[in-house]
Enzyme design. Structure first.
Site, PDB file in Angstrom:
ATOM      1  N   ARG A   1       0.839  -1.191   0.000  1.00 29.16           N
ATOM      2  CA  ARG A   1       0.000   0.000   0.000  1.00 29.16           C
ATOM      3  C   ARG A   1       0.875   1.243   0.000  1.00 29.16           C
ATOM      4  O   ARG A   1       1.856   1.329   0.737  1.00 29.16           O
ATOM      5  CB  ARG A   1      -0.931   0.019   1.224  1.00 29.16           C
ATOM      6  CG  ARG A   1      -2.059  -1.000   1.174  1.00 29.16           C
ATOM      7  CD  ARG A   1      -3.090  -0.618   0.119  1.00 29.16           C
ATOM      8  NE  ARG A   1      -4.215  -1.551   0.060  1.00 29.16           N
ATOM      9  CZ  ARG A   1      -4.301  -2.571  -0.770  1.00 29.16           C
ATOM     10  NH1 ARG A   1      -3.290  -2.829  -1.592  1.00 29.16           N
ATOM     11  NH2 ARG A   1      -5.369  -3.339  -0.796  1.00 29.16           N
ATOM     12  N   GLU A   6      -1.442   8.358  -5.682  1.00 26.78           N
ATOM     13  CA  GLU A   6      -1.607   7.529  -6.869  1.00 26.78           C
ATOM     14  C   GLU A   6      -2.602   8.177  -7.828  1.00 26.78           C
ATOM     15  O   GLU A   6      -3.589   8.764  -7.394  1.00 26.78           O
ATOM     16  CB  GLU A   6      -2.097   6.148  -6.451  1.00 26.78           C
ATOM     17  CG  GLU A   6      -1.704   5.036  -7.392  1.00 26.78           C
ATOM     18  CD  GLU A   6      -1.799   3.674  -6.714  1.00 26.78           C
ATOM     19  OE1 GLU A   6      -2.756   2.946  -6.995  1.00 26.78           O
ATOM     20  OE2 GLU A   6      -0.902   3.358  -5.906  1.00 26.78           O
ATOM     21  N   HIS A  27       0.676  -0.359 -10.191  1.00 22.21           N
ATOM     22  CA  HIS A  27      -0.246  -0.999  -9.246  1.00 22.21           C
ATOM     23  C   HIS A  27      -0.854  -2.251  -9.886  1.00 22.21           C
ATOM     24  O   HIS A  27      -2.089  -2.396  -9.988  1.00 22.21           O
ATOM     25  CB  HIS A  27      -1.349  -0.029  -8.803  1.00 22.21           C
ATOM     26  CG  HIS A  27      -2.001  -0.444  -7.508  1.00 22.21           C
ATOM     27  ND1 HIS A  27      -2.498   0.452  -6.596  1.00 22.21           N
ATOM     28  CD2 HIS A  27      -2.231  -1.679  -6.970  1.00 22.21           C
ATOM     29  CE1 HIS A  27      -3.025  -0.207  -5.569  1.00 22.21           C
ATOM     30  NE2 HIS A  27      -2.867  -1.502  -5.779  1.00 22.21           N
TER      31      HIS A  27
END
Length: 252
Positions: free
Chosen positions: A167, A195, A218
């Site tokens: 994360r 992000e 990701h």
């Protein structure tokens, strides 16, 4: 019912879901191998400068001398932070490459370390000082948010590798970038503190300019195998509820 297609559910307001009478279930273990594979791929890519190799070849540049200076990972020490499903899969793969594996996880059972044949550390910072590479596999909670900051990076060896496929909120980006410049740390990230949105097509690379940084989009859980496993688990949760009126893997 909300089903999180994966293990992490930090993006879901589980407390509010409880107030609304909505159950939240996750799908633990379904993407563990996929994320572990990516973590190992990033480790090997950084060590062998794979992305830079490819980039130069695509530009028509041949520079064997520059790229013939990898350290190799055999016999190196890898620190795994978080020994859940993903961390355990990483440990197995690192051992297959001949790495010495250390791990930090205050919640893991002692038998897990024994079964895997890895060394347990109860002091995160002490372990960091011993590792040639560190890989992170923790949820983003109030206790872990921003855990990887200046204090942690100051403990790492000069030139060590830091990998985060868990994360983005676990890492203080500026502290990592500063350490990459002052301690020559090398970093590989699949997740980021800030992000891009799902609809964005641009990524702000500015903080990482001038550093030895590798990044992916990701994609840790994005393999056909992992997606099929998640779908099967989601169907299992729905079928079980339909038959028993009970929830599997309920997190709230």
């Amino acid at each position: 019912l909300i089903i999180r297609a994966g293990a992490g559910y930090d993006t879901i307001d589980t407390a509010h879901a409880v107030q609304k009478g909505v159950a939240v279930c996750n799908c633990p273990g379904t993407n563990s191998i996929a994320v572990a594979e990516l973590a190992m791929a990033l480790l090997l890519s950084l060590d062998r400068h794979i992305c830079d190799n490819v980039f130069d070849l695509r530009r028509g540049v041949w520079n064997k001398a520059k790229y013939s200076k990898a350290k190799g990972i055999f016999g190196r020490t890898l620190g795994i932070i978080g020994l859940g499903n993903i961390g355990k899969e990483v440990a197995k793969r690192a051992q297959a490459f001949g790495m010495k594996v250390l791990a930090y996880d205050p919640f893991a059972k002692e038998e897990t370390f024994t079964q895997l044949g890895i060394t347990r550390y109860t002091d995160l910072y002490q372990m960091a000082a011993l590792c040639d590479a560190v890989t992170v596999h923790l949820p983003d909670t109030p206790q872990t948010h921003g855990l990887f900051n200046k204090k942690f990076f100051d403990c790492m060896k000069d030139g060590a590798i830091f990998i985060n496929t868990a994360r983005g909120g676990l890492v203080n980006t500026q502290d990592l970038v500063d350490a990459m410049k002052t301690k020559h740390l090398r970093a590989a990230l699949d997740v980021y503190e800030k992000e891009p949105k799902a609809t964005d097509t641009a990524f702000d690379y500015t903080p990482f300019e001038g550093t030895d940084f590798y990044g992916t989009h990701h994609i840790g859980a994005s393999t056909d195998q992992a997606q099929d496993a998640v779908a099967q688990r989601a169907v299992e949760i729905i079928n079980h509820y339909a038959k028993t009126n009970k929830f599997l893997y309920k997190v709230n």
